[in-house]
Enzyme design. Structure first.
Site, PDB file in Angstrom:
ATOM      1  N   HIS A 197       0.824  -1.208   0.000  1.00 12.47           N
ATOM      2  CA  HIS A 197       0.000   0.000   0.000  1.00 12.47           C
ATOM      3  C   HIS A 197       0.860   1.260   0.000  1.00 12.47           C
ATOM      4  O   HIS A 197       2.035   1.244   0.407  1.00 12.47           O
ATOM      5  CB  HIS A 197      -0.925   0.008   1.223  1.00 12.47           C
ATOM      6  N   GLU A 234      -1.939  -7.462   6.785  1.00 11.18           N
ATOM      7  CA  GLU A 234      -0.653  -7.394   7.472  1.00 11.18           C
ATOM      8  C   GLU A 234      -0.647  -8.365   8.652  1.00 11.18           C
ATOM      9  O   GLU A 234      -1.700  -8.859   9.089  1.00 11.18           O
ATOM     10  CB  GLU A 234      -0.433  -5.951   7.961  1.00 11.18           C
TER      11      GLU A 234
END
Length: 201
Positions: A19, A96
């Protein structure tokens, strides 16, 4: 007789995108899977647009955009998908590493018995089977991420897929072998909005 390559045997190319810069990246806070971690900064959105242009300029256009459902990955994926003219699909298995009690702490703040939270995070990479309270180990993340990569490659044999994810999963996807007890896992750098391409047969 000549060999015939079946559709199911064709390898898939997975473009893993971290990201863009997020508000907690900028603030130096540990994000993990926290629902409170913010979205992209203005710089992060600009990074995502540059990566979208890069992917759109490839000789073979991607077939799908699949993203972690955490907001920073979702916003990055939406920018990329809009440039490619594709919808965004979501897969929580691309999130994550879950860091439990570490999430939300500043990296430079004291944490538990360690001088800083950064030391606690670094210890997880030195001891890949160690789980933070309420979280998952590096070994757990490796297994989760590789299951997801294999599933997406199997579901779309021969496709080029953009998987918008996070630094931890990109490191796990690039690791040459699973973590071994007692052996540190290198924490290689993964830049915001960078692209790491792998082939999964």
């Amino acid at each position: 007789m000549a060999d015939v390559t079946t559709e199911s045997a064709k390898p898939s190319v997975l473009h893993l995108v971290r990201h863009g810069e997020s508000t907690w990246n900028l603030a130096g806070r540990i994000q993990g899977q926290s629902a409170e971690a913010g979205g992209l900064t203005a710089a992060g959105r600009a990074q995502a647009h540059r990566t979208a242009d890069l992917l759109a300029g490839r000789p073979t256009r991607p077939d799908a955009v699949i993203a972690s459902d955490l907001i920073r990955a979702r916003e990055t994926a939406e920018i990329i998908a809009a440039r490619l003219g594709l919808p965004v699909e979501f897969d929580p298995q691309l999130r994550e590493q879950q860091l439990g009690d570490l999430e939300g702490h500043r990296l430079d703040s004291p944490f538990s018995d360690d001088p800083t939270a950064q030391h606690s995070v670094d210890r997880l990479w030195r001891e890949p089977f160690r789980r933070p309270s309420g979280g998952e180990s590096i070994a757990d993340m490796y297994a989760r991420v590789h299951r997801a990569l294999r599933r997406h490659a199997t579901d779309r044999p021969g496709a080029e897929l953009v998987l918008v994810t996070h630094g931890g999963p990109v490191r796990m996807a690039s690791a040459p072998e699973p973590p071994t007890p007692g052996v540190p896992v290198p924490r290689v750098g993964v830049d915001n909005a960078s692209v790491t391409s792998i082939t999964v047969a």
